[in-house]
Design a protein around this motif. Structure first.
Motif, PDB file in Angstrom:
ATOM      1  N   TYR A  50      27.814 -36.427  60.560  1.00 17.21           N
ATOM      2  CA  TYR A  50      28.754 -35.353  60.258  1.00 17.21           C
ATOM      3  C   TYR A  50      28.315 -34.529  59.053  1.00 17.21           C
ATOM      4  O   TYR A  50      28.522 -33.317  59.021  1.00 17.21           O
ATOM      5  N   VAL A  51      27.703 -35.178  58.061  1.00 15.00           N
ATOM      6  CA  VAL A  51      27.220 -34.465  56.881  1.00 15.00           C
ATOM      7  C   VAL A  51      26.181 -33.415  57.277  1.00 15.00           C
ATOM      8  O   VAL A  51      26.059 -32.385  56.620  1.00 15.00           O
ATOM      9  N   LEU A  52      25.451 -33.659  58.353  1.00 17.29           N
ATOM     10  CA  LEU A  52      24.437 -32.717  58.828  1.00 17.29           C
ATOM     11  C   LEU A  52      24.968 -31.791  59.923  1.00 17.29           C
ATOM     12  O   LEU A  52      24.615 -30.614  59.979  1.00 17.29           O
ATOM     13  N   GLN A  53      25.811 -32.313  60.799  1.00 13.40           N
ATOM     14  CA  GLN A  53      26.319 -31.548  61.938  1.00 13.40           C
ATOM     15  C   GLN A  53      27.209 -30.383  61.512  1.00 13.40           C
ATOM     16  O   GLN A  53      27.093 -29.275  62.019  1.00 13.40           O
ATOM     17  N   VAL A  54      28.110 -30.656  60.589  1.00 16.56           N
ATOM     18  CA  VAL A  54      29.065 -29.626  60.179  1.00 16.56           C
ATOM     19  C   VAL A  54      28.353 -28.431  59.529  1.00 16.56           C
ATOM     20  O   VAL A  54      28.596 -27.281  59.919  1.00 16.56           O
ATOM     21  N   PRO A  55      27.435 -28.651  58.578  1.00 17.35           N
ATOM     22  CA  PRO A  55      26.721 -27.491  58.034  1.00 17.35           C
ATOM     23  C   PRO A  55      25.854 -26.789  59.072  1.00 17.35           C
ATOM     24  O   PRO A  55      25.720 -25.559  59.042  1.00 17.35           O
ATOM     25  N   ALA A  56      25.275 -27.539  59.999  1.00 11.91           N
ATOM     26  CA  ALA A  56      24.462 -26.912  61.046  1.00 11.91           C
ATOM     27  C   ALA A  56      25.295 -25.916  61.837  1.00 11.91           C
ATOM     28  O   ALA A  56      24.868 -24.783  62.092  1.00 11.91           O
ATOM     29  N   ASN A  57      26.489 -26.326  62.222  1.00 13.55           N
ATOM     30  CA  ASN A  57      27.360 -25.434  62.987  1.00 13.55           C
ATOM     31  C   ASN A  57      27.864 -24.271  62.135  1.00 13.55           C
ATOM     32  O   ASN A  57      27.962 -23.137  62.609  1.00 13.55           O
ATOM     33  N   ARG A  58      28.167 -24.540  60.893  1.00 10.66           N
ATOM     34  CA  ARG A  58      28.644 -23.483  59.993  1.00 10.66           C
ATOM     35  C   ARG A  58      27.555 -22.442  59.774  1.00 10.66           C
ATOM     36  O   ARG A  58      27.797 -21.246  59.808  1.00 10.66           O
ATOM     37  N   ILE A  59      26.320 -22.899  59.538  1.00  8.99           N
ATOM     38  CA  ILE A  59      25.190 -21.996  59.303  1.00  8.99           C
ATOM     39  C   ILE A  59      24.830 -21.237  60.583  1.00  8.99           C
ATOM     40  O   ILE A  59      24.565 -20.037  60.558  1.00  8.99           O
ATOM     41  N   TYR A  61      26.663 -20.625  63.371  1.00 11.72           N
ATOM     42  CA  TYR A  61      27.665 -19.817  64.064  1.00 11.72           C
ATOM     43  C   TYR A  61      27.597 -18.370  63.584  1.00 11.72           C
ATOM     44  O   TYR A  61      27.586 -18.082  62.403  1.00 11.72           O
ATOM     45  N   GLY A  62      27.544 -17.474  64.513  1.00  8.92           N
ATOM     46  CA  GLY A  62      27.355 -16.060  64.215  1.00  8.92           C
ATOM     47  C   GLY A  62      25.970 -15.632  64.673  1.00  8.92           C
ATOM     48  O   GLY A  62      25.816 -14.614  65.325  1.00  8.92           O
ATOM     49  N   HIS A  63      24.981 -16.457  64.325  1.00  4.06           N
ATOM     50  CA  HIS A  63      23.635 -16.243  64.872  1.00  4.06           C
ATOM     51  C   HIS A  63      23.627 -16.713  66.330  1.00  4.06           C
ATOM     52  O   HIS A  63      23.025 -16.087  67.188  1.00  4.06           O
ATOM     53  N   PHE A  64      24.284 -17.854  66.564  1.00  3.04           N
ATOM     54  CA  PHE A  64      24.484 -18.407  67.907  1.00  3.04           C
ATOM     55  C   PHE A  64      25.972 -18.378  68.214  1.00  3.04           C
ATOM     56  O   PHE A  64      26.796 -18.478  67.304  1.00  3.04           O
ATOM     57  N   SER A  65      26.317 -18.282  69.475  1.00  3.41           N
ATOM     58  CA  SER A  65      27.721 -18.434  69.867  1.00  3.41           C
ATOM     59  C   SER A  65      28.071 -19.926  69.830  1.00  3.41           C
ATOM     60  O   SER A  65      27.188 -20.785  69.749  1.00  3.41           O
ATOM     61  N   ALA A  66      29.359 -20.232  69.901  1.00  5.72           N
ATOM     62  CA  ALA A  66      29.785 -21.634  69.926  1.00  5.72           C
ATOM     63  C   ALA A  66      29.196 -22.351  71.137  1.00  5.72           C
ATOM     64  O   ALA A  66      28.756 -23.508  71.039  1.00  5.72           O
ATOM     65  N   ALA A  67      29.164 -21.689  72.284  1.00 11.00           N
ATOM     66  CA  ALA A  67      28.588 -22.301  73.491  1.00 11.00           C
ATOM     67  C   ALA A  67      27.100 -22.571  73.307  1.00 11.00           C
ATOM     68  O   ALA A  67      26.589 -23.613  73.740  1.00 11.00           O
ATOM     69  N   GLN A  68      26.406 -21.659  72.647  1.00 12.93           N
ATOM     70  CA  GLN A  68      24.982 -21.870  72.404  1.00 12.93           C
ATOM     71  C   GLN A  68      24.754 -23.012  71.418  1.00 12.93           C
ATOM     72  O   GLN A  68      23.854 -23.832  71.610  1.00 12.93           O
ATOM     73  N   LEU A  69      25.567 -23.102  70.375  1.00 10.15           N
ATOM     74  CA  LEU A  69      25.451 -24.210  69.425  1.00 10.15           C
ATOM     75  C   LEU A  69      25.649 -25.548  70.125  1.00 10.15           C
ATOM     76  O   LEU A  69      24.899 -26.498  69.908  1.00 10.15           O
ATOM     77  N   LYS A  70      26.666 -25.625  70.971  1.00  6.93           N
ATOM     78  CA  LYS A  70      26.928 -26.872  71.693  1.00  6.93           C
ATOM     79  C   LYS A  70      25.778 -27.196  72.635  1.00  6.93           C
ATOM     80  O   LYS A  70      25.388 -28.359  72.777  1.00  6.93           O
ATOM     81  N   THR A  71      25.231 -26.184  73.271  1.00  6.52           N
ATOM     82  CA  THR A  71      24.108 -26.392  74.191  1.00  6.52           C
ATOM     83  C   THR A  71      22.882 -26.894  73.436  1.00  6.52           C
ATOM     84  O   THR A  71      22.215 -27.831  73.879  1.00  6.52           O
TER      85      THR A  71
END
Length: 120
Positions: A50-59, A61-71
């Motif tokens: 979680y310490v790595l996942q949460v910042p990855a998604n925060r950083i 998001y915007g460059h990638f869509s939520a669907a792309q991040l999940k993919t």
């Protein structure tokens, strides 16, 4: 040094998935270890996921869509898992598992490909 958003995001997601895979599946070689202890150890390892996942998604998001991040996360997760199950658990990659992962990769291609519509 400022890395591109995509490199930072994918790097953090890869590291996160290493922790996740160890937390979820590393204990399978230790069947004699009491379940409550395995759960506590797994929670401790998963904290770093979680310490790595949460910042990855925060950083990302915007460059990638939520669907792309999940993919991206799912493709990395499956890739890490295949290597982990081979190296740590001694399981071989069978044709049907490889074919199933290939179908998931096809889905990832569809999510990232713009067929002329709007979106990322």
């Amino acid at each position: 040094m400022n890395l591109p958003v995509s490199v930072t995001t994918i790097g953090l997601l890869t590291a996160s998935n290493l922790f996740m895979t160890v937390a979820w599946y590393g204990h399978l070689k230790f069947k004699a270890t009491p379940l409550f202890l395995v759960i506590l150890i797994s929670w401790g390892i998963a904290f770093f996921e979680y310490v790595l996942q949460v910042p990855a998604n925060r950083i990302g998001y915007g460059h990638f869509s939520a669907a792309q991040l999940k993919t991206i996360q799912e493709v990395i997760s499956l890739s890490v898992f295949v290597l982990f199950s081979w190296v740590w658990l001694g399981e071989k990659l069978t044709w049907n598992v490889a074919a199933g992962f290939a179908c998931i990769c096809l889905g990832a291609f569809l999510i990232f490909h713009n067929f002329g519509g709007s979106g990322h």
